[in-house]
Design a protein around this motif. Structure first.
Motif, short mmCIF file in Angstrom:
data_model
loop_
_atom_site.label_atom_id
_atom_site.label_comp_id
_atom_site.label_asym_id
_atom_site.label_seq_id
_atom_site.Cartn_x
_atom_site.Cartn_y
_atom_site.Cartn_z
N ILE A 119 -9.68 -0.33 1.72
CA ILE A 119 -8.46 0.05 1.03
C ILE A 119 -7.28 -0.53 1.79
O ILE A 119 -7.29 -0.56 3.02
CB ILE A 119 -8.36 1.58 0.87
CG1 ILE A 119 -7.17 1.97 -0.01
CG2 ILE A 119 -8.33 2.28 2.22
CD1 ILE A 119 -7.25 3.42 -0.50
N GLY A 120 -6.33 -0.99 1.04
CA GLY A 120 -5.25 -1.65 1.74
C GLY A 120 -3.95 -1.68 1.00
O GLY A 120 -3.84 -1.19 -0.14
N TRP A 121 -2.98 -2.26 1.67
CA TRP A 121 -1.64 -2.40 1.13
C TRP A 121 -1.34 -3.87 0.91
O TRP A 121 -1.61 -4.71 1.77
CB TRP A 121 -0.63 -1.80 2.11
CG TRP A 121 -0.72 -0.31 2.19
CD1 TRP A 121 -1.42 0.43 3.08
CD2 TRP A 121 -0.09 0.60 1.30
NE1 TRP A 121 -1.26 1.76 2.82
CE2 TRP A 121 -0.45 1.90 1.72
CE3 TRP A 121 0.76 0.48 0.20
CZ2 TRP A 121 0.00 3.05 1.08
CZ3 TRP A 121 1.20 1.61 -0.44
CH2 TRP A 121 0.83 2.88 0.00
N PHE A 122 -0.76 -4.13 -0.24
CA PHE A 122 -0.36 -5.45 -0.63
C PHE A 122 1.10 -5.39 -1.05
O PHE A 122 1.61 -4.33 -1.36
CB PHE A 122 -1.24 -5.96 -1.78
CG PHE A 122 -2.70 -6.00 -1.42
CD1 PHE A 122 -3.47 -4.85 -1.46
CD2 PHE A 122 -3.29 -7.20 -1.03
CE1 PHE A 122 -4.82 -4.88 -1.10
CE2 PHE A 122 -4.63 -7.24 -0.68
CZ PHE A 122 -5.39 -6.08 -0.72
N ARG A 123 1.75 -6.52 -1.06
CA ARG A 123 3.14 -6.53 -1.49
C ARG A 123 3.44 -7.80 -2.28
O ARG A 123 2.80 -8.83 -2.10
CB ARG A 123 4.10 -6.40 -0.31
CG ARG A 123 4.13 -7.59 0.64
CD ARG A 123 5.01 -7.27 1.84
NE ARG A 123 5.08 -8.40 2.78
CZ ARG A 123 5.71 -8.34 3.95
NH1 ARG A 123 6.31 -7.21 4.35
NH2 ARG A 123 5.74 -9.41 4.74
N GLN A 124 4.40 -7.65 -3.16
CA GLN A 124 4.83 -8.78 -3.96
C GLN A 124 6.33 -8.75 -4.10
O GLN A 124 6.90 -7.80 -4.66
CB GLN A 124 4.16 -8.77 -5.34
CG GLN A 124 4.42 -10.03 -6.14
CD GLN A 124 3.49 -10.17 -7.33
OE1 GLN A 124 2.92 -9.18 -7.80
NE2 GLN A 124 3.34 -11.38 -7.83
N ALA A 125 6.96 -9.78 -3.58
CA ALA A 125 8.40 -9.93 -3.71
C ALA A 125 8.69 -10.80 -4.93
O ALA A 125 7.83 -11.57 -5.37
CB ALA A 125 8.97 -10.57 -2.45
N GLY A 173 -1.69 -9.79 0.99
CA GLY A 173 -2.25 -8.67 1.73
C GLY A 173 -1.39 -8.36 2.94
O GLY A 173 -1.04 -9.26 3.69
N VAL A 174 -1.07 -7.11 3.11
CA VAL A 174 -0.26 -6.67 4.25
C VAL A 174 -1.16 -6.08 5.34
O VAL A 174 -1.10 -6.49 6.49
CB VAL A 174 0.78 -5.63 3.81
CG1 VAL A 174 1.54 -5.08 5.02
CG2 VAL A 174 1.74 -6.22 2.78
#
Length: 126
Positions: free
Chosen positions: A34-40, A47-48
């Motif tokens: 399980i993880g954190w991702f980001r999109q600007a 993937g963060v």
């Protein structure tokens, strides 16, 4: 059915801290990465940080190493992302996502994750 709900986003100033939380249901955290991702805006989703029970257990993207910390509480089925020393390049929509029976290695490939939260905005304002 897997459901992921993020919370904790908001507006912070550079150098401040923020903690994101992702509450998961319909899955066993020990059986998923399980993880954190980001999109600007205008950028690809990246993937963060990810956490898994399978080696390698932890992944951090280079831009966040030493500043962000991922953790999980299995009893609460919650994964946290502690964001310290937030920078002007950190603003994005942050998503929580899972992939079954995988290591954190897969954090490099957001497209390989199959369950996603709705996303939460993090804004850095000076």
């Amino acid at each position: 059915q897997v459901q992921l709900v993020e919370s904790g986003g908001g507006v912070v100033q550079p150098g401040e801290s923020l903690r994101l939380a992702c509450v998961a249901s319909g899955l066993n955290l020990d059986h998923h990465v399980i993880g954190w991702f980001r999109q600007a805006p205008g950028k690809e989703r990246e993937g963060v940080s990810c956490i898994s029970s399978v080696e390698p257990q932890l992944y951090y993207a280079e831009p966040v190493k030493g500043r962000f910390t991922i953790s999980k509480d299995n009893t609460k089925k919650t994964v946290y992302l502690q964001m310290n020393s937030v920078r002007p390049e950190d603003p994005a929509v942050y998503y929580c996502a899972t992939r079954f029976r995988s290591s954190s290695f897969y954090c490099r490939s957001p497209g390989s994750f199959d369950s996603w939260g709705q996303g939460i905005q993090v804004t850095v304002s000076s």
